[in-house]
Design a protein around this motif. Structure first.
Motif, PDB file in Angstrom:
ATOM      1  N   GLU A  24      -9.451 -14.297  17.386  1.00 35.95           N
ATOM      2  CA  GLU A  24      -8.186 -15.034  17.273  1.00 35.95           C
ATOM      3  C   GLU A  24      -7.347 -14.329  16.138  1.00 35.95           C
ATOM      4  O   GLU A  24      -6.088 -14.010  16.108  1.00 35.95           O
ATOM      5  CB  GLU A  24      -8.223 -16.365  16.939  1.00 35.95           C
ATOM      6  CG  GLU A  24      -8.637 -17.102  18.425  1.00 35.95           C
ATOM      7  CD  GLU A  24      -7.727 -17.080  19.359  1.00 35.95           C
ATOM      8  OE1 GLU A  24      -6.488 -17.188  19.361  1.00 35.95           O
ATOM      9  OE2 GLU A  24      -8.310 -16.575  20.556  1.00 35.95           O
ATOM     10  N   VAL A  25      -8.032 -13.998  15.211  1.00 37.73           N
ATOM     11  CA  VAL A  25      -7.123 -13.351  13.847  1.00 37.73           C
ATOM     12  C   VAL A  25      -7.021 -11.915  14.093  1.00 37.73           C
ATOM     13  O   VAL A  25      -5.818 -11.685  14.020  1.00 37.73           O
ATOM     14  CB  VAL A  25      -8.157 -13.129  12.580  1.00 37.73           C
ATOM     15  CG1 VAL A  25      -7.602 -12.217  11.628  1.00 37.73           C
ATOM     16  CG2 VAL A  25      -8.523 -14.651  11.980  1.00 37.73           C
ATOM     17  N   PHE A  26      -7.726 -11.319  15.056  1.00 37.58           N
ATOM     18  CA  PHE A  26      -7.414  -9.796  15.423  1.00 37.58           C
ATOM     19  C   PHE A  26      -6.033  -9.880  16.432  1.00 37.58           C
ATOM     20  O   PHE A  26      -5.491  -8.808  16.324  1.00 37.58           O
ATOM     21  CB  PHE A  26      -8.669  -9.010  15.977  1.00 37.58           C
ATOM     22  CG  PHE A  26      -9.519  -9.099  15.072  1.00 37.58           C
ATOM     23  CD1 PHE A  26      -9.407  -9.031  13.452  1.00 37.58           C
ATOM     24  CD2 PHE A  26     -10.945  -8.656  15.528  1.00 37.58           C
ATOM     25  CE1 PHE A  26     -10.321  -8.926  12.627  1.00 37.58           C
ATOM     26  CE2 PHE A  26     -12.056  -8.693  14.531  1.00 37.58           C
ATOM     27  CZ  PHE A  26     -11.823  -8.672  13.294  1.00 37.58           C
ATOM     28  N   LEU A  27      -6.061 -10.858  17.230  1.00 35.43           N
ATOM     29  CA  LEU A  27      -5.109 -10.974  18.475  1.00 35.43           C
ATOM     30  C   LEU A  27      -3.980 -10.967  17.445  1.00 35.43           C
ATOM     31  O   LEU A  27      -2.884 -10.640  17.531  1.00 35.43           O
ATOM     32  CB  LEU A  27      -5.283 -12.054  19.568  1.00 35.43           C
ATOM     33  CG  LEU A  27      -6.549 -11.574  20.524  1.00 35.43           C
ATOM     34  CD1 LEU A  27      -6.835 -12.702  21.382  1.00 35.43           C
ATOM     35  CD2 LEU A  27      -5.822 -10.431  21.182  1.00 35.43           C
ATOM     36  N   HIS A  28      -3.850 -12.111  16.532  1.00 29.67           N
ATOM     37  CA  HIS A  28      -2.696 -12.419  15.922  1.00 29.67           C
ATOM     38  C   HIS A  28      -2.202 -11.385  15.140  1.00 29.67           C
ATOM     39  O   HIS A  28      -0.946 -10.801  15.179  1.00 29.67           O
ATOM     40  CB  HIS A  28      -2.950 -13.850  14.941  1.00 29.67           C
ATOM     41  CG  HIS A  28      -1.639 -14.025  14.080  1.00 29.67           C
ATOM     42  ND1 HIS A  28      -0.808 -14.548  14.490  1.00 29.67           N
ATOM     43  CD2 HIS A  28      -1.313 -13.557  12.754  1.00 29.67           C
ATOM     44  CE1 HIS A  28       0.360 -14.545  13.279  1.00 29.67           C
ATOM     45  NE2 HIS A  28      -0.016 -14.129  12.414  1.00 29.67           N
ATOM     46  N   ALA A  29      -3.032 -10.498  14.608  1.00 34.71           N
ATOM     47  CA  ALA A  29      -2.681  -9.310  13.388  1.00 34.71           C
ATOM     48  C   ALA A  29      -2.054  -8.154  14.481  1.00 34.71           C
ATOM     49  O   ALA A  29      -1.067  -7.534  14.267  1.00 34.71           O
ATOM     50  CB  ALA A  29      -3.838  -8.839  12.883  1.00 34.71           C
ATOM     51  N   ALA A  30      -2.782  -8.067  15.791  1.00 32.86           N
ATOM     52  CA  ALA A  30      -2.294  -7.043  16.732  1.00 32.86           C
ATOM     53  C   ALA A  30      -0.834  -7.260  17.193  1.00 32.86           C
ATOM     54  O   ALA A  30       0.004  -6.285  17.182  1.00 32.86           O
ATOM     55  CB  ALA A  30      -3.214  -6.804  17.857  1.00 32.86           C
ATOM     56  N   GLU A  31      -0.483  -8.615  17.676  1.00 34.15           N
ATOM     57  CA  GLU A  31       0.850  -9.175  18.004  1.00 34.15           C
ATOM     58  C   GLU A  31       1.808  -8.869  16.928  1.00 34.15           C
ATOM     59  O   GLU A  31       3.198  -8.662  17.112  1.00 34.15           O
ATOM     60  CB  GLU A  31       0.649 -10.556  18.452  1.00 34.15           C
ATOM     61  CG  GLU A  31       0.030 -10.773  19.525  1.00 34.15           C
ATOM     62  CD  GLU A  31      -0.259 -12.372  20.208  1.00 34.15           C
ATOM     63  OE1 GLU A  31      -0.070 -13.140  18.929  1.00 34.15           O
ATOM     64  OE2 GLU A  31      -1.012 -12.583  20.949  1.00 34.15           O
ATOM     65  N   ASN A  32       1.553  -8.761  15.365  1.00 36.34           N
ATOM     66  CA  ASN A  32       2.220  -8.762  14.499  1.00 36.34           C
ATOM     67  C   ASN A  32       2.217  -7.472  13.693  1.00 36.34           C
ATOM     68  O   ASN A  32       2.607  -7.327  12.729  1.00 36.34           O
ATOM     69  CB  ASN A  32       2.118 -10.026  13.778  1.00 36.34           C
ATOM     70  CG  ASN A  32       2.718 -11.350  14.076  1.00 36.34           C
ATOM     71  OD1 ASN A  32       3.718 -11.486  14.150  1.00 36.34           O
ATOM     72  ND2 ASN A  32       1.397 -11.934  14.846  1.00 36.34           N
ATOM     73  N   ARG A  33       1.441  -6.562  14.216  1.00 33.28           N
ATOM     74  CA  ARG A  33       1.394  -5.104  13.734  1.00 33.28           C
ATOM     75  C   ARG A  33       0.822  -5.083  12.294  1.00 33.28           C
ATOM     76  O   ARG A  33       1.395  -4.523  11.332  1.00 33.28           O
ATOM     77  CB  ARG A  33       2.566  -4.611  13.984  1.00 33.28           C
ATOM     78  CG  ARG A  33       2.957  -4.321  15.411  1.00 33.28           C
ATOM     79  CD  ARG A  33       4.186  -3.437  15.461  1.00 33.28           C
ATOM     80  NE  ARG A  33       4.129  -2.140  14.928  1.00 33.28           N
ATOM     81  CZ  ARG A  33       4.074  -1.121  15.922  1.00 33.28           C
ATOM     82  NH1 ARG A  33       4.071  -1.099  16.989  1.00 33.28           N
ATOM     83  NH2 ARG A  33       3.917   0.043  15.221  1.00 33.28           N
ATOM     84  N   LEU A  34      -0.369  -6.010  11.912  1.00 32.23           N
ATOM     85  CA  LEU A  34      -0.515  -6.322  10.603  1.00 32.23           C
ATOM     86  C   LEU A  34      -2.088  -5.624  10.791  1.00 32.23           C
ATOM     87  O   LEU A  34      -2.992  -5.728  11.521  1.00 32.23           O
ATOM     88  CB  LEU A  34      -0.934  -7.759  10.449  1.00 32.23           C
ATOM     89  CG  LEU A  34       0.423  -8.542  10.425  1.00 32.23           C
ATOM     90  CD1 LEU A  34       0.166  -9.946  10.362  1.00 32.23           C
ATOM     91  CD2 LEU A  34       1.351  -8.110   9.339  1.00 32.23           C
ATOM     92  N   ALA A  35      -2.455  -5.001   9.362  1.00 36.63           N
ATOM     93  CA  ALA A  35      -3.933  -4.713   9.142  1.00 36.63           C
ATOM     94  C   ALA A  35      -4.627  -6.039   8.718  1.00 36.63           C
ATOM     95  O   ALA A  35      -3.878  -7.110   8.236  1.00 36.63           O
ATOM     96  CB  ALA A  35      -3.801  -3.569   7.994  1.00 36.63           C
ATOM     97  N   VAL A  36      -5.702  -5.850   8.484  1.00 35.26           N
ATOM     98  CA  VAL A  36      -6.594  -7.178   8.247  1.00 35.26           C
ATOM     99  C   VAL A  36      -7.447  -6.754   7.258  1.00 35.26           C
ATOM    100  O   VAL A  36      -8.120  -5.852   7.294  1.00 35.26           O
ATOM    101  CB  VAL A  36      -7.393  -7.730   9.546  1.00 35.26           C
ATOM    102  CG1 VAL A  36      -8.222  -8.987   8.880  1.00 35.26           C
ATOM    103  CG2 VAL A  36      -6.703  -8.121  10.576  1.00 35.26           C
ATOM    104  N   THR A  37      -7.643  -7.438   6.014  1.00 36.51           N
ATOM    105  CA  THR A  37      -8.380  -7.143   4.943  1.00 36.51           C
ATOM    106  C   THR A  37      -9.252  -8.494   4.591  1.00 36.51           C
ATOM    107  O   THR A  37      -9.191  -9.613   4.839  1.00 36.51           O
ATOM    108  CB  THR A  37      -7.608  -7.070   3.809  1.00 36.51           C
ATOM    109  OG1 THR A  37      -6.563  -7.997   3.325  1.00 36.51           O
ATOM    110  CG2 THR A  37      -6.542  -5.701   3.824  1.00 36.51           C
TER     111      THR A  37
END
Length: 84
Positions: A24-37
């Motif tokens: 879910e975190v990765f989907l949200h990040a992908a939809e918003n073009r964000l890196a995850v740290t």
């Protein structure tokens, strides 16, 4: 997007709960073009985080006994169906 804290109770581990949370975190990040740290002080956690596409971007010692590993997952990582 920074993951401050993520954990699954020991008796619930192995039931894909953590995978679902990360997905879910990765989907949200992908939809918003964000890196995850994220960061960890436990060297043993790094294998798990690498499994999810994280890489160490910085390591430093706050004290000789305390290492901190800062990790990042590129916003370009692909999310496969059923896998994060």
């Amino acid at each position: 997007m920074h993951i401050e804290y993520a954990a699954v109770r020991k008796e619930k581990q192995g039931q894909s709960i953590g995978s679902g949370l990360f997905r879910e975190v990765f989907l949200h990040a992908a939809e918003n073009r964000l890196a995850v740290t994220l960061e960890t002080h436990k060297k043993g956690n790094m294998e798990l985080y690498r499994h999810y596409g994280f890489e160490i971007v910085e390591r430093f010692s706050k004290t000789p006994a305390l290492q901190q590993y800062n990790m990042a997952r590129s916003r370009h990582c692909v999310i496969a169906e059923g896998r994060a």
